[in-house]
Write a protein that holds these residues in place. Structure first.
Motif, PDB file in Angstrom:
ATOM      1  N   GLY A 111       0.795  -1.226   0.000  1.00 48.39           N
ATOM      2  CA  GLY A 111       0.000   0.000   0.000  1.00 48.39           C
ATOM      3  C   GLY A 111       0.826   1.274   0.000  1.00 48.39           C
ATOM      4  N   SER A 112       2.133   1.179   0.274  1.00 55.44           N
ATOM      5  CA  SER A 112       2.999   2.363   0.280  1.00 55.44           C
ATOM      6  C   SER A 112       3.093   2.959  -1.121  1.00 55.44           C
ATOM      7  CB  SER A 112       4.399   2.007   0.765  1.00 55.44           C
ATOM      8  OG  SER A 112       4.399   1.590   2.113  1.00 55.44           O
ATOM      9  N   THR A 113       3.175   4.286  -1.203  1.00 58.04           N
ATOM     10  CA  THR A 113       3.356   4.978  -2.479  1.00 58.04           C
ATOM     11  C   THR A 113       4.462   6.021  -2.353  1.00 58.04           C
ATOM     12  OG1 THR A 113       1.723   6.704  -1.980  1.00 58.04           O
ATOM     13  CG2 THR A 113       0.901   4.707  -3.038  1.00 58.04           C
ATOM     14  N   TRP A 114       5.121   6.332  -3.448  1.00 59.04           N
ATOM     15  CA  TRP A 114       6.111   7.406  -3.500  1.00 59.04           C
ATOM     16  C   TRP A 114       6.275   7.832  -4.953  1.00 59.04           C
ATOM     17  CZ3 TRP A 114       7.244   2.314  -2.970  1.00 59.04           C
ATOM     18  CH2 TRP A 114       8.129   1.748  -3.894  1.00 59.04           C
ATOM     19  N   THR A 115       6.874   8.994  -5.138  1.00 57.79           N
ATOM     20  CA  THR A 115       7.024   9.567  -6.474  1.00 57.79           C
ATOM     21  C   THR A 115       8.472   9.920  -6.738  1.00 57.79           C
ATOM     22  OG1 THR A 115       4.779  10.483  -6.392  1.00 57.79           O
ATOM     23  CG2 THR A 115       6.277  11.412  -8.026  1.00 57.79           C
TER      24      THR A 115
END
Length: 287
Positions: free
Chosen positions: A183-187
């Protein structure tokens, strides 16, 4: 017995999904990694009411030999093992294989020789970023790639032939600065003349792998020369893809990205509409 067994399975499942994944990459001294990048590109141009397709396919094999690991920093030697290209468009069809002696003696071989000799040794930090780079004595390349036509084309195909510089991510670097879980997100911001981003989402964490989805977009304006004429290429692109990481080492196992773009090529006072679709699959073996 079932009343006990089923809750235990549920608890185990939740534990796997919630576990944190380290963002550190674990290289081992003596480790030999081979990175294979395959590219399929189709560009469509419209001129004077006619549509023309240009198809380019490429396969590049790199080797990365881990010579030493000290304090988590890995000293890695990079070499190009093999380059294969095929081109079909504008009334021409060509193929090239660096393992074919006759191809290497031809015009494409002479043009590709600089890229093929891209041998260097880099020091990589545990976060997967380059600390320093030392080119081989016979390496004709410079950090950031060359200005020749072949070098530009290979760079645009995302084959990873540019020699890196300090601070750049390696092909193995995917995870962000912090630990992640399902579920982790990053850009990540894009570089190399492109303005845009790729957003990553951890879709699953299994016993052996970390699975990611990516979406992104970019805008670029690039200049290049072709047959003595200067081209200005303005493109807007959308990216989608999937990534598989080795959970134990953090090293990327496979990444597939599809980029679909549209834009304008300005040449000789004319503006030519262009669309393209590029699929890049990178596979790492020897983990």
């Amino acid at each position: 017995m079932k009343k006990v067994f089923l809750p235990l399975l549920l608890v185990a499942s939740i534990a796997v999904q919630a576990q944190k994944v380290s963002n550190k990459i674990g290289f081992q001294k003596g480790q030999k990694l081979e990175v294979t990048t395959q590219v399929a590109s189709v560009a469509t141009q419209e001129m004077m009411g006619q549509t023309m397709d240009v198809n380019v396919a490429a396969t590049l094999n790199h080797s990365y030999d881990v010579e030493d690991v000290t304090g988590g920093n890995a000293v890695i030697e990079h070499k190009v093992k093999r380059l294969q290209l095929s081109f079909d468009g504008m009334g021409q069809s060509q193929k090239f294989d660096s393992e074919n002696e006759a191809d290497m003696k031809g015009d494409m071989g002479k043009a590709a020789e600089k890229s093929i000799k891209n041998k260097y040794t880099m020091t990589v930090a545990p976060d997967g970023k380059v600390v320093s780079v030392k080119a081989d004595d016979n390496n004709p390349n410079t950090p950031g790639g060359g200005d020749d036509m072949m070098g530009q084309m290979l760079s645009q195909l995302s084959l990873g032939l540019d020699m890196p510089k300090a601070g750049d991510p390696t092909p193995f670097k995917i995870l962000p600065a912090q630990e992640v879980a399902k579920g982790s997100t990053w850009t990540d911001s894009l570089t190399n003349g492109e303005k845009g981003f790729n957003k990553y989402t951890v879709t699953d964490v299994t016993a052996n792998e970390v699975l990611l989805d990516l979406v992104g977009q970019s805008a670029s304006v690039k200049k290049q020369e072709m047959q003595g004429m200067e081209l200005t290429i303005t493109m807007n692109t959308k990216n989608t893809g999937k990534v598989v990481l080795d959970k134990k080492t953090g090293i990327m196992k496979q990444r597939t990205t599809t980029s679909e773009g549209s834009g304008i090529v300005e040449v000789a006072g004319q503006s030519v509409p262009i669309t393209n679709k590029i699929t890049v699959t990178t596979t790492v073996s020897g983990i």
